[in-house]
Every structure is written in structure tokens, then in C-alpha cells.
Design an enzyme around this catalytic site. Structure first.
Site, PDB file in Angstrom:
ATOM      1  CB  CYS A  96       4.402  -0.151   2.009  1.00  0.00           C
ATOM      2  SG  CYS A  96       3.301  -1.396   2.692  1.00  0.00           S
ATOM      3  CG  ASP A 146      -0.126  12.585 -31.404  1.00  0.00           C
ATOM      4  OD1 ASP A 146       0.796  13.247 -31.889  1.00  0.00           O
ATOM      5  OD2 ASP A 146      -0.566  11.544 -31.907  1.00  0.00           O
ATOM      6  CG  ASP A 204      -2.062   7.407 -32.003  1.00  0.00           C
ATOM      7  OD1 ASP A 204      -1.209   8.316 -31.972  1.00  0.00           O
ATOM      8  OD2 ASP A 204      -2.492   6.912 -33.058  1.00  0.00           O
ATOM      9  CG  ASP A 224       1.990  10.487 -28.771  1.00  0.00           C
ATOM     10  OD1 ASP A 224       2.498  11.582 -29.075  1.00  0.00           O
ATOM     11  OD2 ASP A 224       1.186   9.883 -29.494  1.00  0.00           O
ATOM     12  CB  CYS A 245      -0.916   0.015   1.229  1.00  0.00           C
ATOM     13  SG  CYS A 245      -0.036   0.090   2.796  1.00  0.00           S
TER      14      CYS A 245
END
Length: 735
Positions: free
Chosen positions: A15, A422, A622, A626, A12
Site C-alpha cells: 500500500c 548507553d 533505557d 536515548d 501492507c
């Protein structure tokens, strides 16, 4: 020394906070940043004062494993540790469910006076507590040695004390019977708490194990074997064996292993991973080529200029790593408050015992009230508040084609004020298509279409392929042409019935003294202002047709951008394309801020620049180019039609590749975070009211003392109320 390492064993965000605060105290450590989602630690330390082995040992002392070694080796070691951890967790969970289920049934539904009932529950509880739940007690003890606590501490205390109290009443029931009290046992509370928490952790680890690494995908772009010329002969060598200035042979379909220059040959290279542009780039002698890009139909001989870690692909990998590690760990409200909440609860339990012990003659109450406090304060509702809402929210998004990779993206999306888009594949379709066709007067367009298809079908140029595909979709049949010739950088020509037909750019037309009618010239200029590639079609003397090819803007892009601007989000566009095309697209779509000729590292830097201005930045893209920017942004949004690497670098993936989904993702984030805050509010209010009552606050007033069994039921009800509130998200309308 500045370096980044993997850490195994974190469960978690608290931690991460524990490791960070503990390591910071060590002499010679200048800076430390633990990234929980990335399971890594970035260290800046003085090697003359502290060694990495010492740091490794310190981290091991508090229950975690620092994975050191070369990048590839440490990554493999980390993955093996995580896989082993998941398998062990699954085994522990199965045992916990198998043994805790009969305990729960016996405690809830069987009469108290059944012979040996408590002894049977004791035997069944042993494997749950001391095998399945052993980790809670081990971590709690390690934390205690260093005077720190977390949720594991509270779980260990509440379940441990409930078990010990139950064990005492099983071994010596007469003690409470002689005092006129029923010797209750609370085995079911102890085992159910452990089982529920293990179940939550298993689902979280399972989800993490399915998430592939963007870095791993990028590394996969490097070919394992390459063909080089050594001692005058072709040799197959390993990628790692390539030397600088070596001559490399590239065949059609080969992935380029180095950055270099073409020495001989002609081909088209798919550089979309760098530029994001769908149009392959023509390469001839002297042209630059880059690692990770793909050679298409021709053959090339290239000279290696940059190899190994110096290539552009390696730099992209490094940038993605840096962007991911620089993200702050997910600081969920429950984990932040846990650092204060846990010690306070323990303190209240101790004070409760002391007050009852010294102020009341009844030692039983002095024992029961602190147990009741610890049971009722068990962080189940607190622990469920965030993950259950996120789980439902993520499921709701998946139903609508919005895939949430990590919780941080969903937590942050509603805060974004700046969105970077983009161009290619995000705003536009991402592939060249025929957009306009114009024929001259008195032209036999059907015959001309057949001739064009015959010529373009023989060409390797991407624009020719787009035109050929367009004509095939129109059910045009090609006819036989003769004397086909391709002119590099210009176009192609062929003869039909002794007439030469040419298809290409303006230079091809002018070089052959072809007349361009005024109407055709005007039309061509207008198309160029719209950022379209113009292809001229001529017979022997005149231009008889014009075909425009472009990457079309998606129909949904304009609506989505207007909607995003209406809700106050500033839109920026980045593209590797030229300034003229970028300006035309930006004007058509209504975007004021845009930048052209952008390389992958510049995209990440652009995101960082906006972040430094205090903006909450989302990036939508995409392509591989990028990936750095997607990882750097507060929220990365990938299009499912794009590359796997873009999706791995992003926190959100849009399955429909529709920008309208970004609006829905923001709405989803808003309602999910609202639900989380409601859950946390009620979980804390519950504790705020319940803990004082459990401690005996009402006893002096009306003699009421909360039974630990009722406390366990109340604790369960608080968890159920949080779950019910989270499930309301399913019926929320996002569109």
C-alpha cells in the site's frame, strides 16, 4: 513545503509503495516517502504548483485517507479513524466466520446431490463477499483505474471469478450437465480465502492499536498547569500560556515546563531524561534547568528563557518524529514481488483462456482453466510466509523475555555490525549504590555507622540517600545526634556526645582543617580512578572512614560485551556522564569506542554518523534521552527497567535488562529470517510448478487437467506447509 502527515487505510507495505509511486507522478512533488510502520507520509512539494488539498484528493482516489491539520488535531483524528477501522474490521471478520463456516462444512462433508445445497451456500456466501470482502473489490477497482495492482487485486479476481462461476452453475446447472460435466461450485474457496485474509489483518491491526506512541508519551512530559507570578501574585496558568522571561514557581515534585535559569532557591533536579544519569543535579541561583525534568525536594523560582517548541523537550520530540519517519517502510519480499507477481498471474489466466478458447472446441475448459490458475495462485501461502514466521518468532522471543515491538527490528537484528550502548541503566545498574567502605584503625565502626545513618537520613542529597539505604539494609539503627547542619555542595555535620562528625567531599574536610591519614588518601585516590564518588567521614580532627558510591556495572555486562565482540559486532558506549567516569567504565568493560558528555540530540547524530559510514547500527538504552537514538537506529533495543518512552521508541525490549539477551535477540532474528526465506521459497516454487499445471500444461501430454476443487485444496495445503514450517521455530533452541 516540507511536512509530515498521517495516512489511514494502509494494510501492507505494498500500500505504501502504491501511494508513493502514484503521488510521485504528480506535478510539483519533489520528494515523497511513505512509512508503513509509522502510517505516515513525508512530503516535499511546491505549494505554487500543488496544494495539500489536491494531494489529499489524489490519495483518496486510490483508497486511502490523508489526515491534515495541526499535529495534535491530526494525531487525534488519525487515532479515531484507526479505532473505527479496527471496530469495522472486527465486525466484518465475525460475519465472515459465521457465514463461511457452514459453507465449508456443507462443501466438504455433505453429498453433492442434496436439494438446494448450492442455493443455501449462495445465500450464505453473499454477506461474506459483498460485505466482509467488499473492500478487496473496491480497492481492486480503484487500482484498476490507475493501472496498478496489489494482493487485493488477486484476492478480488480469484474470489470474484470463483463466485461468478459458482453462481452460473447454481442458476444454470444444465449447461455443464449437457456437456457431460459436473457443475461444481466453489463458494467455499471464495469465502474461506476472504475469511483467512481478514483474520490476518485483524490480528495485525489489533497489535498496532496496542502500541502506544513514543511521541504521545514525550508530549505527556509537559505539565498541563504551572504556577507563575503575574502582577506580583501567584497564578495557576495553562502550559501553553507561559510567556518568555516569566517567573515560574516550582514546588517539590513539579515537572519543569520550560528551559530557563534559577532565580532563587535550592533543590535537586532529576535530569535523567536528558543525561541518562541517575544522580539528581544540584541547582542553585544561576543554574540552568530544562523542560520535562523533575524538581525533587526543594522549591525554586525560575525565569523562562525558552518556551513551547523551542525547549529541549520539544526538540527531542521533533528528533524522534524525524527518526521514525526516516525509517524505510518494511519491504517484505512477498510485497516487493507482488507488484510483478499479480500482473503475471492475471496475464497467465488471460492467455490460458485465449489458448483454450481458440485451440480447443471445449468452451468449458476455456472457463475452468483460468479460474483454476487464479485459485491456485491465490497469495495465501505467499501472504502467510512472512507473518506466520514472525508471529512464532515474536512469541518465542516473548517466552525468553525478548519483546519484539515491530517486525522490522526482528528482520534487521541479525544484520547488525555495530552496537551502541548507553552507559547508565544499560551497562550499569542505573542507580547509585555503596560499593566500598573503609574504616580507620581503632575505630568503633558500629557506632560510627549509627552516627552516619543519623546524619545522612536528614540530608536530601542523593549520595546521602544511597548511604542511608545501604546502612538500613545492614540493619543498622540510627542514634540521636544534635546540631545537624547541611552545607550546600559540601556535605553535612552533626554532634554526638559533644564531638562533631562530618560527612562529605574532600572540600568539606579541607575547609575544617581535618587531617586525612596517608592510607585513607591513597585509598580515596584509587577509588576515584575507578570513577567512584568518595565520601569522607571524620570526627573532630581526623578522617576515620571512607565510603565509595557508584553506579555499579551489571554482572552480565562484561560477558555479553565479550560475546558480542566475538561474533564481530563493534561496540560503542555513549553517556551523558563526564569523560573520567566514561573512560573508567569503558576500560573495565573492554570497550574501545566511547564518548562522554553526550546530549540527546548528539546521540541521534552519532547513530546517523555511523549509518552514513554504511554500518547497520543497533542502539541499546533505557532513558528518555536515548529515545531519539533508539528511533534513529536500524534496531532500537530498550531495557524494561527503563522508561516507557525508551521502550516505545525501540523495536525490541529486553524484559530482564540483561545485555546477554541482545545476543539471543540476534540469534532469534537469524533463525526467524531463515524460516521466512524457506517459506517464501516453497510458496514461490509451489506457484512456479502449480500455475502451469493449472493452465493445462500436462493436458497435451497425458490428458491431465487440474480440477478447480483440487486447486483449492492444493492452495490450502501450500498454506498448511508454510504454517507447519513456521511452527518449527517453537522448538528452536535460542540460548
Amino acid at each position: 513545503m516540507k511536512n509530515q502527515y498521517k495516512i489511514a487505510g494502509m494494510t501492507c507495505a505494498s500500500c505504501a509503495m502504491s501511494i508513493e509511486s502514484y503521488i510521485k507522478e504528480q506535478d510539483g512533488i519533489y520528494n515523497v516517502a511513505v512509512n508503513y510502520p509509522n502510517q505516515s507520509i513525508a512530503l516535499d512539494y511546491d505549494t505554487s504548483k500543488v496544494s495539500i488539498k489536491t494531494i489529499e484528493e489524489k490519495i483518496k482516489q486510490i483508497g486511502y485517507t490523508l489526515v491534515i491539520g495541526e499535529h495534535k488535531t491530526s494525531q487525534n483524528t488519525f487515532e479515531k479513524l484507526e479505532k473505527k477501522k479496527l471496530e469495522l474490521l472486527k465486525k466484518k471478520l465475525i460475519i465472515a466466520i459465521v457465514f463461511s463456516t457452514p459453507i465449508f462444512i456443507m462443501a466438504m462433508f455433505l453429498p453433492e446431490k442434496i436439494a438446494y445445497k448450492n442455493w443455501v451456500m449462495l445465500l450464505l456466501a453473499l454477506p461474506v463477499l459483498f460485505y466482509s470482502g467488499a473492500e478487496f473489490f473496491i480497492i481492486a477497482l480503484k487500482k484498476l483505474k490507475h493501472f496498478s495492482t496489489n494482493m487485493d487485486t488477486l484476492v478480488a479476481l480469484s474470489t470474484g471469478i470463483a463466485f461468478l462461476f459458482s453462481l452460473f452453475n447454481t442458476l444454470n446447472p444444465q449447461y455443464f450437465i449437457n456437456k457431460g460435466l459436473v457443475p461444481h461450485v466453489y463458494y467455499e474457496s471464495a469465502v474461506i480465502i476472504i475469511t483467512l485474509i481478514l483474520l490476518g489483518r485483524f490480528f495485525e491491526e489489533k497489535a498496532k492499536s496496542k502500541t502506544s506512541s513514543a511521541i504521545k508519551k514525550l508530549i505527556g512530559l509537559k505539565p498541563k498547569k504551572v504556577t507563575a507570578i503575574r502582577n506580583g501574585a501567584e497564578q495557576i496558568i495553562a502550559f501553553d500560556a507561559i510567556m518568555e522571561s516569566e517567573l515560574i514557581i516550582l514546588k517539590p515534585g513539579d515537572r519543569i515546563p520550560v528551559d530557563g535559569k534559577v532565580k532563587k532557591g535550592h533543590s535537586f533536579i532529576d535530569e535523567s531524561m536528558i543525561t541518562g544519569e541517575p544522580m539528581p543535579v544540584e541547582k542553585t541561583k544561576g543554574s540552568k534547568v530544562f523542560s520535562g525534568t523533575i524538581n525533587q525536594k526543594g522549591s525554586l523560582k525560575i525565569i523562562a528563557h525558552k518556551i513551547g517548541n523551542n525547549t529541549l523537550l520539544s526538540q527531542i520530540i521533533k528528533l524522534v518524529e524525524q527518526a521514525q519517519s526516516s525509517k524505510p517502510a518494511i519491504q517484505k519480499m512477498a510485497d516487493k514481488i507482488a507488484g510483478i507477481f499479480v500482473p503475471i498471474v492475471i496475464g497467465i489466466a488471460i492467455i490460458t483462456f485465449a489458448l483454450w478458447y481458440f485451440l480447443s472446441p471445449n468452451i468449458t475448459y476455456a472457463l475452468l482453466t483460468p479460474i483454476t490458475v487464479l485459485i491456485i495462485a491465490c497469495p495465501c501461502a505467499l501472504g502467510l510466509a512472512t507473518p506466520t514466521a514472525l508471529m512464532v518468532g515474536i512469541g518465542k522471543g516473548a517466552q525468553q523475555g525478548i519483546l519484539i515491538k515491530d517486525a522490522q527490528a526482528l528482520e534487521t537484528a541479525y544484520k547488525i555490525d555495530t552496537l551502541i550502548l548507553d552507559k547508565t541503566g544499560t551497562i550499569t545498574e542505573g542507580k547509585p549504590q555503596v560499593t566500598d567502605v573503609f574504616w580507620g584503625k581503632n575505630t568503633n565502626s558500629l557506632q560510627l555507622k549509627k552516627i552516619i545513618l543519623a546524619i545522612e537520613s536528614q540530608s536530601e542529597h542523593p549520595v546521602a540517600e544511597a548511604i542511608a539505604k545501604h546502612l538500613k539494609n545492614k540493619n543498622i539503627d540510627k542514634i540521636a545526634v544534635e546540631s545537624f547542619q547541611s552545607s550546600i555542595g559540601l556535605g553535612a555535620q552533626a554532634q554526638y556526645k559533644n564531638i562533631t562528625y562530618r560527612i562529605g567531599n574532600k572540600n568539606l574536610i579541607l575547609q575544617n582543617n581535618i587531617i586525612i591519614p596517608k592510607t585513607m588518601s591513597t585509598k580515596a585516590n584509587n577509588l576515584k580512578t575507578e570513577a567512584k564518588t568518595v565520601v569522607y567521614v571524620s570526627d573532630k580532627t581526623h578522617v576515620v572512614g571512607i565510603i565509595a558510591v557508584a553506579d555499579k556495572i551489571k554482572e552480565s555486562s562484561l560477558f555479553a560485551i565479550q560475546k558480542l565482540q566475538q561474533i564481530g559486532i563493534e561496540i560503542h558506549m555513549l553517556t551523558g556522564d563526564n569523560a573520567h567516569t566514561a573512560k573508567a567504565i569503558a576500560n573495565n568493560i573492554g570497550i574501545k569506542h566511547f564518548k562522554a558528555n553526550v546530549m540527546p540530540d548528539s546521540k541521534g547524530a552519532y547513530v546517523k554518523q555511523l549509518q552514513d559510514q554504511g554500518k547497520i547500527v543497533a542502539m541499546a538504552g533505557d532513558g528518555i534521552n536515548d529515545s531519539n537514538a533508539l528511533a534513529q537506529a536500524h534496531v532500537g533495543i530498550a531495557m524494561a527497567s527503563g522508561t516507557d518512552i525508551a521502550m516505545e521508541s525501540a523495536g525490541i525490549t529486553l524484559m530482564h535488562s540483561n545485555l546477554k539477551q541482545i545476543v539471543n535477540a540476534i540469534k532469534l532474528s537469524k533463525v526467524t529470517m531463515k524460516t521466512i526465506k524457506q517459506n517464501l521459497f516453497w510458496a514461490f516454487i509451489y506457484n512456479l510448478i502449480a500455475i502451469p499445471i493449472a493452465a493445462g500444461l500436462l493436458y497435451p501430454i497425458n490428458g491431465f487437467l487440474l480440477n478447480p476443487m483440487i486447486a483449492g485444496a492444493a492452495m490450502s495445503m501450500s498454506s498448511i506447509s508454510v504454517l507447519a514450517n513456521s511452527l518449527r521455530l517453537k522448538n528452536t533452541i535460542i540460548n
